[in-house]
Design a protein around this motif. Structure first.
Motif, mmCIF file in Angstrom:
data_model
loop_
_atom_site.group_PDB
_atom_site.id
_atom_site.type_symbol
_atom_site.label_atom_id
_atom_site.label_comp_id
_atom_site.label_asym_id
_atom_site.label_seq_id
_atom_site.Cartn_x
_atom_site.Cartn_y
_atom_site.Cartn_z
ATOM 1 N N ARG A 305 29.338 -9.014 31.877
ATOM 2 C CA ARG A 305 30.763 -9.844 31.831
ATOM 3 C C ARG A 305 30.121 -11.022 32.503
ATOM 4 O O ARG A 305 30.826 -12.526 31.992
ATOM 5 C CB ARG A 305 31.843 -9.106 31.281
ATOM 6 N N ASP A 306 30.431 -10.588 33.919
ATOM 7 C CA ASP A 306 30.389 -11.426 35.469
ATOM 8 C C ASP A 306 29.012 -13.036 34.996
ATOM 9 O O ASP A 306 28.914 -13.628 34.853
ATOM 10 C CB ASP A 306 30.864 -11.351 36.790
ATOM 11 N N LYS A 308 27.314 -13.023 32.432
ATOM 12 C CA LYS A 308 27.267 -13.502 30.792
ATOM 13 C C LYS A 308 27.677 -15.011 31.403
ATOM 14 O O LYS A 308 27.410 -16.660 30.515
ATOM 15 C CB LYS A 308 26.990 -13.031 30.121
ATOM 16 N N GLU A 309 28.765 -14.562 31.988
ATOM 17 C CA GLU A 309 30.058 -15.879 32.397
ATOM 18 C C GLU A 309 28.760 -17.022 33.056
ATOM 19 O O GLU A 309 29.049 -17.794 32.953
ATOM 20 C CB GLU A 309 31.023 -15.326 32.690
ATOM 21 N N ARG A 313 28.078 -21.188 32.578
ATOM 22 C CA ARG A 313 28.532 -21.922 33.769
ATOM 23 C C ARG A 313 27.135 -22.577 33.972
ATOM 24 O O ARG A 313 27.593 -24.022 33.709
ATOM 25 C CB ARG A 313 29.341 -20.980 33.971
#
Length: 569
Positions: A305-306, A308-309, A313
């Motif tokens: 998840r990190d 992908k985030e 960004r």
């Protein structure tokens, strides 16, 4: 008189070891008989009624024994039990028997008949080995047999060994209870009550005769002597009716089937008991494993998840439109960074000051300790000096040189004598200065020497008489399992090699070690070793028990024996 070779008809006992698990006595008898006639084969049995991995075979002649040693040693037999490895069979003789066999082998003449017997024995052995290998492979193919995959982990080995010991104790206890229940009851008392063994009869007694004929046992009554006893039945019925209490009329086959059924029930109960104890442990292991897998899965999901985030960004990142403080207010960002650096430097300075303070405290404590040691050493030296045990090195030597006031030139001989006396006094003073000083720091050395002297004294006090030795109490709290594995195992192995020669099979050594770990009596150890070592079983048990008593006596005095053995190697 010249040397006469021993008779080939003399019986010979051989040690048969390294027997694979599951190999029964019937197959071993056939395999041993392939080399020649076998008089007997004895195999030790564990308290759980399971055969050990070694035994003794007695051949009727020397030639058969020689063929067994030459042809059976090194033959690999498959294991017929789960989680057991294949082993190479070991057939050997003791030193006396080996010398006798070598002498007979060197003196005999090779004949065509002997070669034919050897050839037949080789063919029969190959046939039996092929047969047992086929049985093993068939069991593996059908899933009824699982081979050993490797040793147990170190953290589970001790647990499994303790579980095996407990299982053996329970099995032995059940066996003793079963044998106690199978003891015959007391026989029926003799006398008139024996007549009650027969079944009650419905035959009515005839009218009593007058006089003494009316008494029981006379006349024509039911128990009279005038006619046959009516309650005597046929042979089978009579045998059933007169069965003594406590004795069974069942055949040997029925009794054996009952024993097999009782054994099967005991094994089933043992299996249920082990399953009951192992199941919670395995369930806890599975739960811990599932929790670990869940944590790893959650960690991977969070990282994904990190990732992908951050990727999203960075895809839409624009320095002009960013809300980061570095891009919006550079001076404010520098001021915040300076404050963070000052806080870190202050924390580092505080940590360094604390470390310096600790080092200074340690230095002061060391100096105080050394000062106290110096004072104690000086006080000890002063006490030794007062007692006359210590001399001052380099003390001034008084010279007694008496020269006349005048006439030094006239008294030449006397002056020379005085000079010689001065040299002698100087030599004596030098000798006094060279007297070895007593060591001041001798506490550790003195303690070690005293402990060694006490251990030597204890070693001489260990009894050598068998009866006296076996009556002494062993301090099992001082003889731990770690000490048995580290110190007793090499001693037992050395004794086994002494009595049996070089041996690859360690089942006999493990038997002795388990006996010691179970805290059993020495007489039981002798009974277990007698089928293998015969009269030398007592000597081995005495040697082992002397070491145990030595360890117990040293433990009672608070001493550590280290690598010291009561008997010289």
């Amino acid at each position: 008189m010249g040397f006469m070779p021993p008779s080939p008809q003399r019986s010979v006992s051989l040690f048969v070891g390294s027997i694979s698990g599951g190999i029964d006595d019937d197959f071993l008898n056939r395999l041993l008989s392939a080399c020649g006639p076998v008089r007997s084969f004895k195999r030790l049995i564990t308290p759980a009624n399971k055969p050990q991995g070694f035994g003794f075979a007695e051949y009727e002649d020397l030639d058969s024994a020689i063929r067994a040693i030459d042809m059976l040693t090194g033959i690999e037999l498959p294991a017929l039990e789960d989680m057991c490895a294949n082993k190479k069979l070991l057939v050997k003789a003791d030193e006396k028997t080996k010398t006798m066999l070598d002498a007979h082998k060197s003196s005999r003449i090779s004949t065509d008949q002997e070669e034919e017997r050897t050839k037949d024995a080789k063919a029969r052995i190959d046939e039996l080995v092929t047969e047992i290998n086929n049985v093993s492979q068939k069991a593996i193919d059908e899933g009824r047999l699982e081979k050993e995959k490797g040793d147990l982990p170190e953290n589970q080995r001790g647990l499994v060994i303790s579980e095996i010991a407990q299982f053996r104790e329970r099995a032995a206890k059940r066996e003793r209870e079963k044998m106690r229940d199978m003891k015959p009851a007391a026989p029926a008392p003799s006398g008139p009550k024996v007549r009650e063994w027969g079944k009650p009869q419905n035959t009515q007694a005839s009218p009593p005769l007058p006089g003494n004929g009316a008494q029981r046992g006379f006349g024509n009554g039911a128990q009279g002597y005038q006619k046959p006893v009516p309650f005597v039945k046929a042979e089978s019925e009579t045998r059933d009716d007169r069965a003594l209490p406590g004795k069974s009329n069942k055949t040997d086959l029925q009794l054996e089937e009952e024993r097999q059924e009782a054994r099967r029930r005991d094994e089933e109960a043992s299996f249920r008991d082990r399953e009951r104890r192992y199941e919670p442990r395995e369930r806890n292991k599975m739960t811990a494993l599932e929790r670990g897998i869940a944590r790893e899965r959650a960690t991977r999901d969070a990282e994904e998840r990190d990732r992908k985030e951050i990727r999203m960004r960075l895809d839409i990142w624009d320095d002009d439109e960013s809300d980061e403080l570095f891009y919006m207010d550079r001076a404010r960002w520098r001021h915040a960074r300076a404050r963070r650096l000052e806080a870190e430097e202050a924390a580092d300075a505080k940590s360094r000051a604390y470390e310096e303070e600790e080092a200074e405290n340690l230095r002061r404590e060391s100096e105080d300790f050394l000062a106290r040691q110096m004072d104690e050493m000086q006080a000890l030296a002063e006490e030794q000096r007062k007692a006359g045990l210590l001399l001052d090195d380099g003390a001034p030597v008084r010279l007694n040189v008496a020269l006349p006031a005048g006439g030094q030139h006239k008294e030449g001989p006397k002056e020379k004598a005085t000079v010689f006396g001065q040299e002698e006094e100087e030599e004596e003073a030098a000798k006094r200065r060279k007297v070895p000083l007593v060591k001041l720091d001798f506490s550790v050395t003195e303690t070690t020497e005293k402990a060694q002297e006490r251990l030597e004294k204890i070693r001489t006090e260990v009894p050598t008489d068998k009866d006296t030795l076996f009556k002494r109490k062993v301090r099992w709290d001082g003889v731990t399992e770690t000490m048995i594995d580290r110190k007793m195992e090499p001693l037992i192995k050395r004794l086994m090699i002494k009595y049996l020669g070089e041996m690859e099979e360690e089942d006999l050594i493990m038997f002795v070690l388990e006996h010691l770990k179970d805290h059993k009596a020495p007489k039981q150890l002798i009974e277990g070793l007698e089928p293998v070592l015969e009269e030398e079983a007592i000597e081995l048990t005495v040697s082992v028990w002397r070491q145990l008593i030595f360890e117990s006596m040293a433990y009672s005095d608070g001493l550590l024996t280290g690598d010291m053995y009561v008997d010289a190697e």
